[in-house]
Enzyme design. Structure first.
Site, PDB file in Angstrom:
ATOM      1  N   CYS A  99       0.786  -1.242   0.000  1.00 39.88           N
ATOM      2  CA  CYS A  99       0.000   0.000   0.000  1.00 39.88           C
ATOM      3  C   CYS A  99       0.818   1.292   0.000  1.00 39.88           C
ATOM      4  O   CYS A  99       0.769   2.070  -0.963  1.00 39.88           O
ATOM      5  CB  CYS A  99      -0.921   0.024   1.215  1.00 39.88           C
ATOM      6  SG  CYS A  99      -1.927  -1.446   1.444  1.00 39.88           S
TER       7      CYS A  99
ATOM      8  N   HIS B 150      -2.962   6.592   4.489  1.00 43.39           N
ATOM      9  CA  HIS B 150      -1.862   5.642   4.703  1.00 43.39           C
ATOM     10  C   HIS B 150      -0.506   6.174   4.239  1.00 43.39           C
ATOM     11  O   HIS B 150       0.337   5.428   3.743  1.00 43.39           O
ATOM     12  CB  HIS B 150      -2.162   4.300   4.006  1.00 43.39           C
ATOM     13  CG  HIS B 150      -1.405   3.155   4.642  1.00 43.39           C
ATOM     14  ND1 HIS B 150      -1.328   1.905   4.073  1.00 43.39           N
ATOM     15  CD2 HIS B 150      -0.687   3.095   5.781  1.00 43.39           C
ATOM     16  CE1 HIS B 150      -0.609   1.109   4.827  1.00 43.39           C
ATOM     17  NE2 HIS B 150      -0.204   1.811   5.880  1.00 43.39           N
TER      18      HIS B 150
ATOM     19  N   HIS C 234      -9.678  -4.593   0.377  1.00 43.09           N
ATOM     20  CA  HIS C 234      -8.751  -5.049   1.424  1.00 43.09           C
ATOM     21  C   HIS C 234      -9.516  -5.832   2.487  1.00 43.09           C
ATOM     22  O   HIS C 234     -10.701  -5.573   2.734  1.00 43.09           O
ATOM     23  CB  HIS C 234      -8.096  -3.810   2.055  1.00 43.09           C
ATOM     24  CG  HIS C 234      -6.845  -4.078   2.821  1.00 43.09           C
ATOM     25  ND1 HIS C 234      -6.815  -4.814   3.981  1.00 43.09           N
ATOM     26  CD2 HIS C 234      -5.560  -3.673   2.589  1.00 43.09           C
ATOM     27  CE1 HIS C 234      -5.577  -4.856   4.445  1.00 43.09           C
ATOM     28  NE2 HIS C 234      -4.791  -4.178   3.618  1.00 43.09           N
TER      29      HIS C 234
END
Length: 504
Positions: free
Chosen positions: A77, A133, A224
């Site tokens: 990611c 993220h 996910h």
């Protein structure tokens, strides 16, 4: 006198109208840009690749634009997202080892403007809905301090789809990770995140002031893990016996519907005809969570193509071509210069980019100017075997590079199996043969002729191996040390109102 006054008044009005029209025309020349990023979406999980998953919206959008069939992202990611936001390889930013974990004082560096910074500088309204993220240990790393006018979403890697909570590994307690510019959101418990983020993206479109062009980054949590989906979506796939694959397929269906609803909102707003929409995955599918990349080898986390040969396409009413399949080499770093130039923005002030403007390649079929692609060099990953040579790159180090048709992998690339669909019959050995040669640390493939990495050429072409190792030497000399701080106990959400967020 009255006649002269009226003439002057008319001239002023005409100039104002003309100026307004010119401004609108200038804005119309700059397309709205919507970038949709799916999470852990496998190469074999879209309808036009897969025999068992239906994605009518994504298939139709891809048909109306250009499918990217030689498109690469990163195996996990944070590296993909950092390269999309910066246009630079992760070795330039210290993000070459793993992802940014909760409680790590690590983030996308602030030494070069983000893509959102550049879009805002070009006069765009900028919005992020969904997953960030890219670090949050200080306020300055939050999305609304990295170029986005608004942010609605979550900061960490993954979480529960309905409670919007993530278990903190140090105490085993689930804490909230959902916020906007104003702080934590406490009233969305039970709202499935795919639906929630779709609705928030639609709100952005509906509220958009069309005197400005729009840049929206919609980073879905889907698909996910954890495997969670409302029952009506899973029921569509009741014929799939494997439970993980069945739930995963339902999650894909919910995301496909969401993209359709966002597209409809753009049309209802009257701006679809001046919109470019890009769809991408962030890495290969997680085979342990229902995803699939077959016939590509490997999966998420690995340096095999199953980990990073991504699903991608470009579509929208502003696309000058449609119905094409593009096989030119394109990388996630390329979106930065491609989209900034499309927005008529400036690349001044950035650190040297690894991305290349690919708009002519995508829309006019011109050969890609990308002939070299560094997949990664990870000095912190456990080494495998001993160096093959003592006068070039250390082949025990985990790394991969693509030069033209040839791909070189060194070190430990990760799970080397092929993962067919549950119950699918395959006519070749799909096992991970690394156990037969536990110290082997060099593989060479002609990816164009052998996209599924079945025929290792390293013994047959030692000169090519050494040639590609020299590229790794060069990239390694340009890299910064990996940033991999230890866990910071101050990050515990129990110290911050039970919510993930900055702690320094």
């Amino acid at each position: 006198m009255m006649t002269l006054f009226l003439r002057l008044l008319f001239a002023v009005w005409l100039a104002a109208v003309s100026g307004s029209n010119n401004n609108n025309n200038n804005n119309n020349k700059r397309p709205n840009i919507v970038f949709v990023l799916a999470d852990d979406y496998g190469f074999n999980d879209i309808g036009y690749h897969s025999p068992d998953i239906s994605t009518p919206v994504l298939d139709q959008l891809a048909t109306e634009g250009v499918r990217l069939e030689n498109y690469y992202v990163q195996p996990i990611c944070s590296p993909t997202r950092s390269q999309f936001m910066s246009g630079r390889y992760q070795i330039r930013m210290g993000l070459q080892h793993g992802l940014i974990n909760s409680g790590q004082a690590s983030a996308l560096p602030r030494d070069s403007p983000t893509l959102a910074d550049k879009m805002r500088e070009a006069g765009y309204a900028t919005h992020l809905v969904g997953k960030w993220h890219l670090g949050y240990y200080k306020q300055e790393f939050l999305p609304f301090n990295r170029g986005f006018d608004t942010f609605y979403g979550y900061l960490t890697a993954c979480e529960n789809y309905t409670s919007h909570k993530r278990v903190y590994p140090q105490d085993g307690v689930a804490y909230l990770d959902l916020r906007d510019n104003n702080g934590p959101i406490h009233n969305e418990n039970g709202h499935y995140s795919t639906h929630l983020f779709t609705e928030k993206a639609i709100n952005v479109v509906q509220a958009h002031d069309t005197s400005k062009p729009l840049f929206m980054y919609l980073a879905y949590q889907s698909v996910h893990d954890p495997l969670m989906v409302p029952e009506e979506y899973e029921k569509k796939y009741s014929h799939i016996k494997d439970e993980k694959r069945r739930i995963y397929a339902g999650m894909v269906a919910a995301m496909d519907e969401g993209v359709g609803n966002v597209t409809k909102a753009l049309k209802d707003k009257g701006i679809w005809d001046n919109t470019i929409l890009v769809f991408s995955t962030d890495n290969g599918g997680q085979v342990y969570g229902g995803g699939n990349n077959f016939p590509l080898r490997g999966h998420k986390h690995t340096l095999w193509d199953g980990g990073m040969h991504g699903v991608g396409f470009v579509t929208g009413g502003k696309m000058p071509v449609k119905g094409l399949v593009n096989n030119e080499l394109i990388h996630v770093t390329d979106w930065y210069p491609t989209l900034v130039n499309l927005a008529k923005g400036s690349l001044n002030g950035t650190k040297p980019l690894d991305g290349i403007d690919q708009w002519d390649t995508i829309t006019a079929g011109k050969p890609s100017r990308r002939t070299v692609l560094l997949h990664n060099i990870d000095q912190l990953f456990p080494k495998r075997g001993v160096p093959l040579y003592n006068d070039t790159f250390d082949t025990s180090v985990r790394a991969a590079v693509r030069v033209g048709d040839m791909k070189l992998i060194t070190g430990d690339p990760g799970d080397a199996k092929w993962w067919p669909l549950p119950g699918q019959k395959v006519d070749f050995d799909i096992s991970d043969e690394r156990h037969k040669h536990p110290n082997k640390n060099v593989w060479l493939f002609n990816i164009t002729a052998d996209p599924n990495e079945r025929h290792d050429l390293s013994h047959q072409m030692p000169g090519t191996v050494r040639s590609l190792l020299r590229y790794l030497v060069k990239f390694n000399a340009e890299s910064v040390p990996p940033v991999w701080p230890t866990h910071d106990w101050r990050s515990n959400p129990s110290r911050h109102g039970g919510v993930y967020g900055p702690w320094m």
